[in-house]
Design an enzyme around this catalytic site. Structure first.
Site, short mmCIF file in Angstrom:
data_model
loop_
_atom_site.label_atom_id
_atom_site.label_comp_id
_atom_site.label_asym_id
_atom_site.label_seq_id
_atom_site.Cartn_x
_atom_site.Cartn_y
_atom_site.Cartn_z
CD1 TRP A 163 8.53 125.97 96.11
CD2 TRP A 163 8.85 127.71 94.73
NE1 TRP A 163 9.42 126.83 96.70
CE2 TRP A 163 9.63 127.89 95.89
CE3 TRP A 163 8.89 128.67 93.72
CZ2 TRP A 163 10.45 129.02 96.06
CZ3 TRP A 163 9.70 129.79 93.89
CH2 TRP A 163 10.46 129.95 95.05
CG ASP A 164 2.59 122.58 93.60
OD1 ASP A 164 3.42 122.12 92.79
OD2 ASP A 164 2.19 121.94 94.60
CG PHE A 165 -0.88 127.93 94.03
CD1 PHE A 165 -2.04 127.66 93.34
CD2 PHE A 165 -0.73 127.41 95.31
CE1 PHE A 165 -3.05 126.89 93.89
CE2 PHE A 165 -1.73 126.63 95.88
CZ PHE A 165 -2.90 126.37 95.17
N GLY A 168 1.81 126.98 88.11
CA GLY A 168 0.51 126.91 87.44
C GLY A 168 0.22 128.19 86.66
#
Lengths: 409, 409
Positions: A163-165, A168
């Site tokens: 989810w972070d990537f 981003g």
């Protein structure tokens, strides 16, 4: 580094993964990305893994090709400099809360056409992290071996902070969308991207949410099998594990040929009254019988031989590597133009470094640049962007409001 | 739908997940995204899950807010129309191979400033899918319970096709970067984004590749614990599983207070000679002792009570839901402005639909739009973009080169 964005400068006030990733992708496309941190380093400055000298390998990869300005962000003067830098620059990426000194309104008060991109936890302002939004979105309870009892099966977190990537990359996109709009209309934008929206929204966009609602119940646990198509991990005679997938007719025909299971398939088709070449549906519905047949065939091959047969048929497959194997895999890294020679990293440790994921035939890709030392560009940026004299900067350094490079810390 | 991109039109010749996702994100920001498919539907037109009428819930979510043109892409005439549509439009997203009728050179021959964004498998042209690049990049062998024997532990695939979604978002970003460049210079771009680069490049960008090389060995298996910080799943007295994370001082202090483990922490600190408030390192190194202490405390609370305490302290935590629970969760869906009312979906099934992940305070978000029927916009697009008369289009339909809406199929 490509030059698609080399007229663009972005202030990034960031920590952890999603927000630095948005800046990284822009930097690798040629933008000047100036990360502004607290003088002691941001919350992520000492993120694992640390070298024996205490340099974070996480930080130096997520902040590659950026500049660094270090300000005392707990002081009014340091905050004032940060807001002024953002406003003078015109675009800012941050994961600070809206109710912080870096509120959109504070920047927009100095520059009406300001673009801010703010990565949040949940849409309502509650904190969240990759691991917590993942728990909410349902994926960890879908992962893990097929034979676990659904009533007691534990969640399985994914080690990749996906989810972070995704957030981003999406944030880099949304920043450019806002720039596109300003280019046409002159209007600035406040853009908020909640990590939680990316997670629950992806459950929806993938069709999985509709699937659950349509069925009125959860999907059965599939282990390593692909949902709705033919694919799973298999094991060769010599113990290599590999993933195989066949979604298109070409992939399926190639797989049958490479595994040498034509006769077995024909027998199964006769027994079941289906034609597996018809598409995903019969292959998925009868996957247990197919998996058994393919595994039996795999038992008769060493991996190198089977891999050669699969490659010859243009199949889609891959051997499972450990991360350490992947890092040392010549095909994945040394022979892949994604990676360039090691720049002079802050850690002093040399290893292959990425260029942008995208490659543009006919354009100069350049070599990867290193992450900065914390504060390495404080003087340069404060002089050029805010017009501060070297005397004024010297006073700010003496007062602890500005810090210079921590190279020799 | 926001209007940030509403002067932009994109031809998408797409299948599966990554490439439609790139178009979806652009469409949800206001771009006109025209998906061109083979008359029988693309390779993904019947992707699971299917409704009882055979409509794909996957397809209708990944292609929301787009237009659809259906051409016989196996015929020379249909391919000619597709290339001409792309060239007239000026920007194209595709996952067709470079060595197909939709090569960049074919489009650029008609329009020098063409921008094409091509999603590939591996950088060298080999086929790949989310599941296979994931196997190569090392993550599946890092996932799964901590107590599995590393020598025999199987890989654990992630059900979320994370590489597809990162690639989709990154491709939307790269498309806008190329548009930004053309806006300044007039130059077109050929942009290639290999799924495999996104996977192995993310292993690098996250610092994990450097970690493996620095250590010279794989990371120990952590189960559901967070690498390098404090976080894991816990279980309440009444059996709810939930994820908890504490990376910042504020998160840690809140957690200790909410769990009521102040005394236990003090005793552990005295015993071990560390201060857990010092940061991630002591909390990660002594995680086994901390996890035992926190789980013991969790055994004393029902989830609702503990959740209230955690919320009061502003902690970062989330209960594990199944996907079906998540789909029906009022906080995640009905109460989340990410979701709007169900449009008239091709399936006829009504369910909450996403807006863009990003929200822009002060701008009109609009309601979500449905996916098109296959071929729904064939006439409109061929007339407006290529200037074909209704007679000419009628002949193409009669010849089977063009198909109209499959609403009543």
């Amino acid at each position: 580094m490509y030059n698609l964005l080399n007229d663009l400068s972005i202030i990034e006030v960031s920590s952890f993964v999603a927000s630095p990733t948005a800046g990284l992708y822009c930097a690798q496309m040629g933008a000047e990305v100036i990360r502004v941190d607290h003088t002691a380093g941001g919350l992520d400055y000492n993120r694992y893994m640390l070298t024996s000298q205490g340099r974070s390998l996480s930080w130096e990869n997520l902040n590659r090709a950026k500049k660094s300005v270090a300000l005392d962000l707990q002081s009014g003067e340091g905050r004032e400099l940060c807001v002024e830098l953002a406003a003078k620059t015109g675009q800012c990426i941050t994961n600070l809360p809206e109710r912080s000194f870096l509120a959109h309104a504070a920047m927009a008060a100095r520059r009406a056409d300001m673009i801010s991109l703010r990565i949040m936890g949940w849409h309502d302002g509650r904190q969240a992290m990759d691991f917590t939004v993942n728990a909410a979105a349902g994926y960890p309870l879908m992962c893990g071996p097929e034979d676990w009892d659904p009533a007691t099966a534990p969640p399985v977190n994914q080690v990749l902070p996906a989810w972070d990537f995704i957030t981003g990359a999406y944030s880099a996109f949304a920043m450019l969308a806002a720039l596109h709009h300003r280019g046409r209309t002159g209007e600035g934008s406040e853009v908020r991207v909640p990590l939680g929206n990316v997670a629950i929204g992806t459950l929806a966009n993938s069709g999985t949410m509709a699937e659950m609602l349509y069925r009125g119940a959860d999907r059965e646990r599939l282990g390593n099998a692909i949902w709705g198509a033919f694919g799973r991990d298999f094991r060769s005679r010599d113990g290599s594990r590999f993933m195989v997938a066949a979604l298109t007719p070409k992939q399926w025909n190639g797989l049958v040929k490479a595994f040498g299971v034509d006769a077995g398939i024909a027998a199964l088709e006769a027994e079941l009254g289906v034609r597996f070449a018809d598409g995903d549906t019969p292959r998925f519905q009868h996957r247990a019988a197919l998996f058994a047949l393919f595994q039996q065939a795999a038992d008769g091959f060493d991996y190198a031989d089977l891999a050669a047969r699969l490659a010859a048929e243009g199949c889609t497959f891959e051997r499972y590597r450990t991360a350490h194997e992947a890092a040392n895999d010549a095909e994945l890294v040394a022979g892949n133009p994604l990676f360039g020679p090691s720049p002079a990293n802050p850690s002093g440790f040399a290893y292959p470094a990425t260029r942008s994921f995208a490659n543009l035939p006919g354009r100069e890709a350049g070599d990867p640049a290193p992450a900065p030392y914390l504060g390495q560009h404080s003087e340069e940026v404060l002089a050029e962007r805010l017009g501060l004299s070297s005397g004024a900067i010297g006073k700010l350094v003496d007062a602890g409001t500005v810090a210079l490079s921590d190279k020799n810390r």
